[in-house]
Enzyme design. Sequence first.
Site, mmCIF file in Angstrom:
data_model
loop_
_atom_site.group_PDB
_atom_site.id
_atom_site.type_symbol
_atom_site.label_atom_id
_atom_site.label_comp_id
_atom_site.label_asym_id
_atom_site.label_seq_id
_atom_site.Cartn_x
_atom_site.Cartn_y
_atom_site.Cartn_z
ATOM 1 N N GLU A 178 0.668 -1.135 -0.013
ATOM 2 C CA GLU A 178 0.126 0.052 0.074
ATOM 3 C C GLU A 178 0.905 1.213 -0.064
ATOM 4 O O GLU A 178 0.532 2.132 -0.502
ATOM 5 C CB GLU A 178 -1.055 -0.047 1.248
ATOM 6 N N CYS A 224 -25.353 4.244 -12.935
ATOM 7 C CA CYS A 224 -24.138 5.209 -13.178
ATOM 8 C C CYS A 224 -24.947 6.603 -13.698
ATOM 9 O O CYS A 224 -25.220 6.634 -14.951
ATOM 10 C CB CYS A 224 -23.287 4.659 -14.100
ATOM 11 N N CYS A 235 -19.092 -2.384 -18.732
ATOM 12 C CA CYS A 235 -19.442 -2.083 -17.099
ATOM 13 C C CYS A 235 -20.493 -2.765 -16.422
ATOM 14 O O CYS A 235 -21.739 -2.392 -17.327
ATOM 15 C CB CYS A 235 -19.395 -0.641 -17.109
ATOM 16 N N CYS A 287 -17.623 1.703 -20.860
ATOM 17 C CA CYS A 287 -19.030 1.665 -20.305
ATOM 18 C C CYS A 287 -19.630 0.559 -20.984
ATOM 19 O O CYS A 287 -20.577 -0.170 -20.335
ATOM 20 C CB CYS A 287 -19.755 2.963 -20.764
#
Length: 376
Positions: free
Chosen positions: A57, A225, A219, A216
């Site tokens: 991280e 969305c 998606c 998209c």
Amino acid sequence: MTDSTTAVDAASGSPSWLADARQRGSFRRAVRRWYARHRRDLPWRRHRSLYRVWVSEIMLQQTQAATVVPYYQRFLKSFPSVRRLALADEEQVLRAWEGLGYYRRARNLHQAAKQVVRDLQGRIPRTREQLQALPGIGRYTAAAILSFALDQPHAILEANTRRLYRRLLAASSEAGSDRSLWAFAETLLPRVRIADWNDALIDLGATLCSPRQPQCSRCPLTRWCGAFTSGDAESFGTAKPATETTPLEELAIIVESGGKVLLRERREGEWWSGLWDFPRIRLSDAESAADFDRLRSRFLQETGIEIDTAVSLPTLRHSVTRYHIRLQCLRAEADNRTDDRLRNGYRWIDREQLERLPLTATARKMAQWLSTGGVD
DNA sequence: TACGCGTGGGT
DNA sequence: TACCCAAGCGT
């Protein structure tokens, strides 16, 4: 599904589907189904421990996953545990980090490891508050470490999820404040399998919901969305106004003398502090690299060392935040090598030591020219 | 709150 | 080529 799925509640500013438990469940299943088929296989996802997730991280802060992979693997080989990291010299840690940038991260990670070993018997904290008390760990990183390593229920917000949430909410950069995006993330958070959930959202943001030309059509979340519904998903991907850049002219010189080269460790408060660099001179607008007499005198002021002639090397270009630096490079021989005349922390270093020392990115390129005897 | 911090990949 | 951008944090 109705046309009003992405409608926004005027009072709360959040989409109306978010208040509906069935809709939230449907959204979560769509995310999980997609992830089951499309998850990225990344080394820090294989065997997870607090230490390994922590290292990954920190490396991933402001750094793309593909760039981190080789660094992560090398770093864990050199420092396989928090105790081994705590025992290392800072120079070794920076050498392992060299090329990743944002070196403050490495120094903070090293300091934090020492703190954990000294004050906590080597046990890495398991609460967000305690983790955030360590240097280099903020809200995102603490939540990520605990959710990925221990499956604790913490929402995350970083570059990928921020972009994804902004699009889902059709929020402009002002409306999509971090405060509201964190709240959105927490509302979405499921009760179980948190690590997978957070990974899934990150992968969606990284692979489909990209800054430009989002995919998209692939998606699973277009029903929810707002950006997709608006027909202009791309416009929500980028937000920051471009900051004005300042050009800088600098000169770097490889100075050799009897198998040694002149180097300096960058000091606290300077760029690249803790890393080593060849002598460097900032050129003013009035100065030209072609005016060798002038450079010679500037170089003497800077290092205490005199050079007579110099050979041109390639010019390197690099940037630090808003500065674009054009770095002209030269190679020269020193007239003498008396240590007592050295100024500003410059030192004569054996050429063999260049392999061991942490160098700035440009210094590493110059060191390569030195070791290969020429320029690529 | 906004800015400084590094570098390499993508377009 | 010259941008934009990246698993943020500290101040």
